[in-house]
Motif scaffolding. Structure first.
Motif, PDB file in Angstrom:
ATOM      1  N   TYR A  89       5.168  44.810  59.545  1.00  0.00           N
ATOM      2  CA  TYR A  89       6.056  45.023  60.692  1.00  0.00           C
ATOM      3  C   TYR A  89       7.461  44.479  60.428  1.00  0.00           C
ATOM      4  O   TYR A  89       8.121  43.970  61.336  1.00  0.00           O
ATOM      5  CB  TYR A  89       5.472  44.400  61.964  1.00  0.00           C
ATOM      6  CG  TYR A  89       4.124  44.989  62.332  1.00  0.00           C
ATOM      7  CD1 TYR A  89       4.017  46.296  62.761  1.00  0.00           C
ATOM      8  CD2 TYR A  89       2.962  44.228  62.226  1.00  0.00           C
ATOM      9  CE1 TYR A  89       2.781  46.851  63.082  1.00  0.00           C
ATOM     10  CE2 TYR A  89       1.719  44.779  62.540  1.00  0.00           C
ATOM     11  CZ  TYR A  89       1.640  46.086  62.968  1.00  0.00           C
ATOM     12  OH  TYR A  89       0.411  46.630  63.271  1.00  0.00           O
ATOM     13  N   ALA A  91       9.995  46.360  59.002  1.00  0.00           N
ATOM     14  CA  ALA A  91      10.996  47.439  59.006  1.00  0.00           C
ATOM     15  C   ALA A  91      11.895  47.375  57.768  1.00  0.00           C
ATOM     16  O   ALA A  91      13.110  47.594  57.847  1.00  0.00           O
ATOM     17  CB  ALA A  91      11.838  47.392  60.280  1.00  0.00           C
ATOM     18  N   GLU A 141      -0.188  50.239  71.357  1.00  0.00           N
ATOM     19  CA  GLU A 141       1.009  51.058  71.520  1.00  0.00           C
ATOM     20  C   GLU A 141       1.847  50.580  72.689  1.00  0.00           C
ATOM     21  O   GLU A 141       1.325  50.241  73.756  1.00  0.00           O
ATOM     22  CB  GLU A 141       0.633  52.532  71.722  1.00  0.00           C
ATOM     23  CG  GLU A 141      -0.102  52.858  73.022  1.00  0.00           C
ATOM     24  CD  GLU A 141      -1.605  52.645  72.922  1.00  0.00           C
ATOM     25  OE1 GLU A 141      -2.304  52.985  73.883  1.00  0.00           O
ATOM     26  OE2 GLU A 141      -2.063  52.129  71.886  1.00  0.00           O
ATOM     27  N   ARG A 143       6.456  50.730  73.297  1.00  0.00           N
ATOM     28  CA  ARG A 143       7.556  51.672  73.069  1.00  0.00           C
ATOM     29  C   ARG A 143       7.418  52.330  71.700  1.00  0.00           C
ATOM     30  O   ARG A 143       7.843  53.466  71.496  1.00  0.00           O
ATOM     31  CB  ARG A 143       8.903  50.942  73.173  1.00  0.00           C
ATOM     32  CG  ARG A 143       9.270  50.588  74.608  1.00  0.00           C
ATOM     33  CD  ARG A 143      10.714  50.138  74.723  1.00  0.00           C
ATOM     34  NE  ARG A 143      11.002  48.958  73.932  1.00  0.00           N
ATOM     35  CZ  ARG A 143      12.214  48.424  73.785  1.00  0.00           C
ATOM     36  NH1 ARG A 143      13.250  48.986  74.384  1.00  0.00           N
ATOM     37  NH2 ARG A 143      12.388  47.335  73.066  1.00  0.00           N
ATOM     38  N   THR A 144       6.829  51.576  70.754  1.00  0.00           N
ATOM     39  CA  THR A 144       6.522  52.147  69.448  1.00  0.00           C
ATOM     40  C   THR A 144       5.109  52.715  69.494  1.00  0.00           C
ATOM     41  O   THR A 144       4.149  51.978  69.741  1.00  0.00           O
ATOM     42  CB  THR A 144       6.609  51.077  68.345  1.00  0.00           C
ATOM     43  OG1 THR A 144       7.930  50.532  68.320  1.00  0.00           O
ATOM     44  CG2 THR A 144       6.275  51.682  66.983  1.00  0.00           C
TER      45      THR A 144
END
Length: 258
Positions: A89, A91, A141, A143-144
């Motif tokens: 996570y 990114a 789950e 917003r992502t």
């Protein structure tokens, strides 16, 4: 240090949990882009006095890449300091893709992840013989989105040890899905800010963990650990069993007096 961008995992919170290699490179950096409040400011004690520091919490991807590109052009040693381990996570893929377009070399230095720090905080082992030999790292789950095949109910039905990231603010939703997946009440631990000075641990079961988390006002920066490994009977490992031989420990001859 070669003129390339270093992605460094700063660890979960305690500044001493960065790797030796990570701290060495950090101490040599001219420019640091770090992950805001998720990374301890204590790390900067080991940096140069005139180091340039940027907080990526308020930056877009384009702004981060612009700083890296400018620093690279000026031959400055640059570090992208991430929380935990950047491969989880973090990114970083989208950042690496942009760096490749600009022909800027990079290296990833791993770090201690918050999920292992959380297990250490409650002094538990994810992989107990005859209980679970699998760890699932996931999130619910929000917003992502999460791919349908990785729906939390489906993953829970496997019965493996689980560590949920970025989900404690939706604890009711998490519990509902886990109950459907596991089909029974199982132990749960929620660890907020593992290894930080204000670390907080809450242990319960699917039946009461949501209430306990709300009572402690835990709404972010927490790991949700789920599974029987938290509280169960288990078989001892064969690794240290005297009757179990392997290449480093051969069985004794029954007729030997040694």
């Amino acid at each position: 240090m070669e003129n390339k961008l270093y992605f460094i995992g700063a660890g979960p919170g305690d500044p001493d949990l960065i790797t030796v290699k990570g701290r060495r490179i950090l101490s040599e950096a001219d420019v640091i882009i770090y992950a805001g409040s998720l990374v301890s400011n204590e790390h900067f004690k080991y940096c140069k006095e005139n180091v340039e520091v940027y907080n990526s919490a308020s930056m877009t991807l384009e702004e981060v890449i612009d700083v890296i590109a400018k620093s690279h052009k000026e031959n400055k040693k640059t570090v992208r300091l991430h929380t935990g381990d950047p491969a989880i996570y973090g990114a970083i893929k989208e950042q690496m893709d942009e760096l490749e377009k600009l022909d800027i070399p990079y290296e990833v230095i791993p770090g201690v992840s918050s999920f292992t720090a959380a297990a250490a905080a409650i002094q538990k082992e994810f992989t107990l013989p005859n209980v679970s030999q699998t760890i699932i790292l996931t999130r619910v789950e929000g917003r992502t989105p999460v791919p349908e095949k990785e729906n939390l109910e489906r993953l829970a039905s496997i019965g493996a040890s689980m560590a949920l990231f970025l989900s404690v603010n939706m604890i009711d939703k998490v519990v509902e899905k886990l109950k459907k997946g596991y089909g029974r009440n199982v132990p749960v631990a929620v660890i907020q800010r593992a290894t930080w000075g204000d670390q907080k641990c809450v242990i319960g079961t699917l039946d009461d963990i949501a209430e306990k988390v709300k009572e402690e006002n835990i709404t972010k920066t927490a790991q949700i650990l789920v599974g029987d490994f938290i509280n169960c009977e288990y078989d001892k490992s064969l690794l240290y069993d005297g009757s179990f031989t392997h290449m480093f420990r051969q069985g004794k001859d029954e007729n030997s007096s040694n």
